[in-house]
Design an enzyme around this catalytic site. Sequence first.
Site, PDB file in Angstrom:
ATOM      1  N   ASP A  96       0.862  -1.173   0.000  1.00  0.00           N
ATOM      2  CA  ASP A  96       0.000   0.000   0.000  1.00  0.00           C
ATOM      3  C   ASP A  96       0.910   1.238   0.000  1.00  0.00           C
ATOM      4  O   ASP A  96       2.121   1.140   0.197  1.00  0.00           O
ATOM      5  CB  ASP A  96      -0.957  -0.004   1.204  1.00  0.00           C
ATOM      6  CG  ASP A  96      -2.175   0.896   0.938  1.00  0.00           C
ATOM      7  OD1 ASP A  96      -2.103   1.741   0.028  1.00  0.00           O
ATOM      8  OD2 ASP A  96      -3.190   0.769   1.646  1.00  0.00           O
TER       9      ASP A  96
HETATM   10  C1  NOJ Z   1      -4.041   3.922  -0.074  1.00  0.00           C
HETATM   11  C2  NOJ Z   1      -5.221   3.031   0.136  1.00  0.00           C
HETATM   12  O1  NOJ Z   1      -5.140   2.405   1.390  1.00  0.00           O
HETATM   13  C3  NOJ Z   1      -5.370   1.971  -0.938  1.00  0.00           C
HETATM   14  O2  NOJ Z   1      -6.582   1.310  -0.743  1.00  0.00           O
HETATM   15  C4  NOJ Z   1      -5.284   2.588  -2.299  1.00  0.00           C
HETATM   16  O3  NOJ Z   1      -5.463   1.611  -3.287  1.00  0.00           O
HETATM   17  C5  NOJ Z   1      -3.947   3.275  -2.451  1.00  0.00           C
HETATM   18  N1  NOJ Z   1      -3.806   4.295  -1.437  1.00  0.00           N
HETATM   19  C6  NOJ Z   1      -3.790   3.923  -3.820  1.00  0.00           C
HETATM   20  O4  NOJ Z   1      -4.624   4.997  -3.922  1.00  0.00           O
END
Ligand code: NOJ
Length: 769
Positions: free
Chosen positions: A295
């Site tokens: 993430d």
């Molecule tokens: C953080 C989020 O937790 C995740 O779900 C997301 O896909 C990514 N950022 C990219 O935006």
Amino acid sequence: MRKKTRICTKALAQKLLVCAVAVTLAIAPLTFGQTGSRPDDRVVRERVDALLKQMTLEEKIGQLSQLFDFGEVKKIDEAVVGGHVGSLLFVTDPAEINRFQHLAVDKTRVHIPLIFGYDVIHGFRTIFPVPIAMAASWDPATVTTAQSIAAKEARAVGIGWAFAPMLDIARDPRWGRIVEGAGEDPYLGSAIAAAQVRGFQGDYIGSPDHILACMKHFAGYGAAEGGRDYDASYIPDSQMYNVYLPPFHAAVKAGVGSAMSAYMDLNDVPATGNHWLLHDVLRDQWNFTGFVVSDANSVKSLEKHHYAKDLSDAAVRAFKAGVNMEMAIDFNAYSRHLAAAVQSGQITVQEIEAADRPILETKIRLGLFEHPYVDEARAQRILASPEHRTASRIAAERSAVLLRNEGGLLPLKKSGYTNVAVIGPLADSQLDTLGSWAFQQDLQETVTVLGGLRDKLGPQVKLTYTPGVQIYRKFRSFFDDIFKLKPAVPWTAEKSKAEMSKAVNLATESDLTILVLGEAQNMSGEAASRESLDLPGREEQLLEAVAATRKPVVLVLLNGRPLNIKWAAAHIPAILEAWYPGTQGGNAVANLLFGDAVPGGKLPITWPRDVGQIPINYAHNTTQSPEEQGKRYWDEESTPLYPFGYGLSYSTFAFSDLKVSQTQIKPGESIDVSFDVENTGALQADEVAQLYVHQRYGSASRPVRELKGFERITLAPHAKKTLHMSLGTPELSYWSTTKKDWVEEPADFDIWVGGNSEATLHASFEIKQ
Ligand code: NOJ
């Protein structure tokens, strides 16, 4: 085609491989990223071998890096041309995607195309109901259709990879991201997970008009302590295996091609550095062959968690744990430190290549080498498709849950009212009709509840609107900056009073009031946790003041989590949970309220009376004094306001004739459960038949009941249908704490079937060795 021929000629000497395939495909012109058929595994592997042979260590590490496009174009251009990046996220303009792709294909030594990722969570241009709403449809087919349309739109602009589905089981509605998942139940969650993977990816990775799916957030993110987003999760193994992991396993079985490691600490080991999770479970136990992306900045976070010593240690730990690709806003740990880790012997080149393989394979499977560019004109045509809007409306109708309908107030009669008041801060807000994770929509075409009602009732009915109250977050969301939302200017006390009076006067003068309350879109989603479940701002006062007019009132809820509606549930005759219903939300709500669609959705989460009951989920264990289960507190019932699986219809249903094919089976055998469902009302309507199972004793205590089968059916008035559901090892086994393994145990079992988790039609059977 002309464009591609020119590119081939220009870089002919260096790009024989790319051009050869492009020429082959010139015979059968296909659009961006399409191969036309499922690539042969052996051929894919050989192409990867050939690529790896040509690549330097830096280029191999480059494929493991993903960067955000937050407008620093020059920096990204350099990273792409230097071969330091394999994927970009947040680029959505097809022209810009083509430009970046040209840099990757034309200007780099090995000409490996980029894969563009994006949060295609519940639609791209056409916004579908939020994921928790689609789970409330209890209809995998609706979910698959929605995500296949989302995939088609995303792919049309050049996005090959969705950061979805989010498969986090969530049992704490304070957690904002509950809106992005399928609720509290592993069985329903698994069915919805597989349906989403099918929708995004189609029959295989590289299916025309489909994209790669990414199951997230692996794993345990939904159990954040206190419901506080990003906080640590502590989950015992039995809960991990029986509750939190099954939807992920279902996605792997459905062929999901990528996974995202979660941000948070799981039992003191951050998920992004968790070898047990990313290797032992994902690869060894489940044979996952895709790739893992971290993430955002979660590799760097290993340092923040005080787990890794520094950024270089973080890179090594994430890599060794099983993170193939790092998603980084800045502080890119992989591109800064992996090469040195190879030089110092902490990581081998073979390990780097092994991490590259599934990424390169995926790019090949998606057809990116053959068709790296997108046809911008075609993209606009696909985004404009009216069929997509229709599918979104149908999904919203199927997702809505009718929570209350005293005296049959609903469906409303179109000819029954001449003066209708629509009241509430969300009733005419396009953004709030869509919910979180919606960025590419055309706001102008988003139909609000007010808009939908206006179209439905026509000019002959006087329709008046006023917001009544104002709602806003105490602390700003970082998403507000993306939407360029100005900070709310709180109304003065005088203005608040005047607006409330105006609303009450409107209700008094009308012969029907439709109140649209709930949460603004930025109150639900990432970084949108709450300590209370109360209606925000002065919505509760507005609700009670409007109800005091004694005019008929319908409450429509727009929200992504259960809210405290205790008072409404006792005093407002009709309550429709519409969630954040998407682009066509207003039309769907109008159809539902006026009977042009019949509600058939069911809650995918237990609805608490108040925040103090959390956690409350139906599949709790049988405990001391079970007959007192509803009286665990002395100041309030400890039962939910609405149980899991609950939802009303404009018709009624009866369940009968429950039979099991055998009353005794051996471990490994299956039984057939059959029963009748009858529509006992005068309207065609849907019912979700649900099957619950309870194991009476075993090597570990078992929940009072667990969902193990469901089917949404449509029945004509007075029609009856016999349904069959099978129970075998997948449904009857569980992970036992004492055995530290999966078991299917000789025991007595209860089963119940009905329209929600309090179903009473009962039978039993036994598993005997
Ligand atoms: C953080 C989020 O937790 C995740 O779900 C997301 O896909 C990514 N950022 C990219 O935006």
